[in-house]
Motif scaffolding. Structure first.
Motif, PDB file in Angstrom:
ATOM      1  N   THR A   1       0.998  -6.233   9.608  1.00 38.55           N
ATOM      2  CA  THR A   1      -0.183  -5.458   9.998  1.00 38.55           C
ATOM      3  C   THR A   1      -0.695  -5.896  11.364  1.00 38.55           C
ATOM      4  OG1 THR A   1      -1.809  -6.930   8.937  1.00 38.55           O
ATOM      5  CG2 THR A   1      -0.812  -5.228   7.560  1.00 38.55           C
TER       6      THR A   1
ATOM      7  N   ARG B   1      -9.711   3.835  11.957  1.00 37.83           N
ATOM      8  CA  ARG B   1      -8.749   2.959  11.273  1.00 37.83           C
ATOM      9  C   ARG B   1      -7.827   3.745  10.348  1.00 37.83           C
ATOM     10  NH1 ARG B   1      -9.554  -0.801   6.708  1.00 37.83           N
ATOM     11  NH2 ARG B   1      -8.160  -2.585   6.973  1.00 37.83           N
ATOM     12  N   GLN B   2      -8.383   4.707   9.619  1.00 37.01           N
ATOM     13  CA  GLN B   2      -7.571   5.470   8.667  1.00 37.01           C
ATOM     14  C   GLN B   2      -6.561   6.390   9.350  1.00 37.01           C
ATOM     15  OE1 GLN B   2      -7.342   5.312   5.353  1.00 37.01           O
ATOM     16  NE2 GLN B   2      -8.844   3.651   5.222  1.00 37.01           N
TER      17      GLN B   2
ATOM     18  N   LEU C   1      -2.275   4.723   9.180  1.00 36.34           N
ATOM     19  CA  LEU C   1      -2.090   4.278   7.806  1.00 36.34           C
ATOM     20  C   LEU C   1      -0.634   3.881   7.570  1.00 36.34           C
ATOM     21  CD1 LEU C   1      -3.140   4.041   4.838  1.00 36.34           C
ATOM     22  CD2 LEU C   1      -2.548   6.458   4.563  1.00 36.34           C
TER      23      LEU C   1
ATOM     24  N   ASN D   1     -14.384   3.971  10.368  1.00 36.15           N
ATOM     25  CA  ASN D   1     -13.339   3.982   9.358  1.00 36.15           C
ATOM     26  C   ASN D   1     -12.340   5.109   9.588  1.00 36.15           C
ATOM     27  OD1 ASN D   1     -14.130   1.688   7.894  1.00 36.15           O
ATOM     28  ND2 ASN D   1     -15.684   2.845   6.789  1.00 36.15           N
TER      29      ASN D   1
ATOM     30  N   LYS E   1       0.835  -1.203   0.000  1.00 36.12           N
ATOM     31  CA  LYS E   1       0.000   0.000   0.000  1.00 36.12           C
ATOM     32  C   LYS E   1       0.871   1.255   0.000  1.00 36.12           C
ATOM     33  CE  LYS E   1      -3.922  -0.176   2.001  1.00 36.12           C
ATOM     34  NZ  LYS E   1      -5.069  -0.236   2.936  1.00 36.12           N
TER      35      LYS E   1
ATOM     36  N   SER F   1      -3.898   6.577  -1.973  1.00 34.65           N
ATOM     37  CA  SER F   1      -4.819   5.480  -1.646  1.00 34.65           C
ATOM     38  C   SER F   1      -5.262   4.699  -2.872  1.00 34.65           C
ATOM     39  CB  SER F   1      -6.054   6.034  -0.915  1.00 34.65           C
ATOM     40  OG  SER F   1      -6.737   6.964  -1.743  1.00 34.65           O
TER      41      SER F   1
ATOM     42  N   ARG G   1     -15.711  -6.899   6.544  1.00 37.29           N
ATOM     43  CA  ARG G   1     -16.242  -5.554   6.802  1.00 37.29           C
ATOM     44  C   ARG G   1     -17.735  -5.583   7.117  1.00 37.29           C
ATOM     45  NH1 ARG G   1     -12.895  -1.425   4.616  1.00 37.29           N
ATOM     46  NH2 ARG G   1     -14.703  -0.126   4.197  1.00 37.29           N
TER      47      ARG G   1
ATOM     48  N   GLN H   1      -6.070  -0.041  12.133  1.00 35.58           N
ATOM     49  CA  GLN H   1      -4.968   0.258  11.243  1.00 35.58           C
ATOM     50  C   GLN H   1      -5.242  -0.298   9.864  1.00 35.58           C
ATOM     51  OE1 GLN H   1      -4.811  -1.988  13.735  1.00 35.58           O
ATOM     52  NE2 GLN H   1      -4.657  -3.830  12.483  1.00 35.58           N
ATOM     53  N   THR H   2      -4.552   0.251   8.883  1.00 35.18           N
ATOM     54  CA  THR H   2      -4.635  -0.268   7.530  1.00 35.18           C
ATOM     55  C   THR H   2      -3.251  -0.198   6.909  1.00 35.18           C
ATOM     56  OG1 THR H   2      -5.640   0.003   5.346  1.00 35.18           O
ATOM     57  CG2 THR H   2      -5.447   1.988   6.690  1.00 35.18           C
TER      58      THR H   2
ATOM     59  N   ALA I   1     -10.215  -4.681  10.758  1.00 34.19           N
ATOM     60  CA  ALA I   1     -10.840  -4.487   9.446  1.00 34.19           C
ATOM     61  C   ALA I   1     -11.759  -3.273   9.534  1.00 34.19           C
ATOM     62  CB  ALA I   1     -11.632  -5.730   9.045  1.00 34.19           C
ATOM     63  N   GLY I   2     -11.982  -2.636   8.409  1.00 33.09           N
ATOM     64  CA  GLY I   2     -12.924  -1.527   8.380  1.00 33.09           C
ATOM     65  C   GLY I   2     -14.346  -2.039   8.361  1.00 33.09           C
TER      66      GLY I   2
END
Length: 340
Positions: A87, A225-226, A229, A222, A34, A39, A181, A252-253, A205-206
């Protein structure tokens, strides 16, 4: 979206550009899929992934650290675990900012959930409950030694009451929610009941739309989580649930090179411990059929056994799917994976 999947894996360098000096032909590498600055730039999602014979990496991607040398001593079959494990470590570090958990609930029996359970145990968490919706997957996790039988729980409307009873009504220190999700809102609503005051919930997970639940007024899941990053953020958010309970939320993502290197260190130290999340080896020629099979409704089995982490072998000319056991660590060249 790209037509070529695959963002977790290991590859071998077959050529380098004239101005590239940090990599050499024959070297094994892994990937940070990523792009933290874009994004719309995700390996195997929006740009062509690893499930192909050759992949050209542009110099701009090298400069941002997309390609990471594979640490010496990691069996290649463990290479596809590096990025998802990174992750997981990122999420565990975020939870530990609130406090080192002695008890944890991991919801979800996919690779991320299983790796969370193994990671928490290796870091000293003494009471780990694994919650899933498939009894076959839970039984498989018990057989593989990922969790003890009495701590493998089938999700049900009475889950919160059961966990409170098992913890003397005290609740657990933390919960890692590793479900699809579409299930996030439901499992989060449960977690608010069995995580104790000032405990932490990790949104691994989102969620799909909407990204709110009535039990957490004003909280956008979300957004939580975002905030973290690709290993760059380290945010945990204090929230007040309906009814007044105070908890911490994080999520987290993606991950960064730093977390990939930490994951590689764990895998070097004890590869068989983490390789137990691998269930099958699939030769590349059989992969399309396998994908179709696993997309079938309520599909739980592959080659007669529950699937977890499925490794695609691009070096084999066989068409036979094989079950994996950690004592197969000598497999020579497993070069990609798809998390199914």
């Amino acid at each position: 979206a790209t037509r070529i999947l695959g963002h977790e894996g290991v590859a071998q360098v077959v050529a380098v550009g004239a101005d590239i000096h940090q990599f050499a032909v024959g070297q094994y590498v892994t990937f940070v899929p990523k792009n933290p600055t874009d994004s719309n730039n995700i390996l195997g999602d929006t740009i062509e992934g690893l499930n192909q014979q050759y992949l050209l990496i542009p110099q701009s991607a090298l400069e941002r650290g997309m390609v990471v040398p594979l640490a010496a001593g990691i069996p290649l079959v463990c290479g596809p675990l590096i990025e998802p494990f990174a992750t997981v470590i990122y999420g565990q570090r975020l939870v530990q900012q609130v406090g080192t958990p002695e008890s944890m609930v991991v919801v979800g029996t996919g690779p991320i959930g299983l790796l969370n359970a193994l990671c928490a145990r290796s870091e000293g968490c003494s009471q780990i409950f694994l919650v899933g919706t498939s009894q076959a997957r839970l039984d498989w996790a018990v057989r593989c030694g990922i969790v003890e039988d009495s701590y493998a729980l089938l999700n049900s409307p009475t889950l919160a009451d059961m966990l409170l009873e098992r913890t003397g009504q005290g609740g657990v220190d933390a919960a890692c929610l590793c479900t699809p999700r579409s299930a996030t809102r439901a499992v989060l609503t449960q977690a608010l009941q069995y995580v104790h005051e000032d405990g932490c919930i990790d949104l691994a997970a989102g969620t799909d739309s909407p990204d709110t639940i009535p039990e957490l007024p004003g909280v956008h899941l979300n957004g939580i989580r975002q905030a973290n990053l690709c290993g760059l953020g380290h945010e945990t958010t204090r929230c007040i649930a309906l009814g007044g309970k105070r908890l911490w939320l994080t999520g987290q993502t993606g991950a960064s090179e730093m977390y990939l290197r930490e994951a590689m260190k764990f895998l070097c130290d004890d590869p068989a411990y983490y390789a137990r999340v691998i269930s099958h080896i699939v030769p590349y020629q059989a992969a399309p059929h396998v994908f179709q099979q696993l997309l079938a409704p309520k599909q739980q089995y592959l080659a007669g056994a529950p699937y977890a982490k499925v490794i695609i072998d691009f070096t084999s000319e066989s068409q036979e799917i094989s079950l994996f056991h950690p004592d197969q660590m000598s497999l020579p060249s497993i070069l990609s994976t798809e998390n199914v």
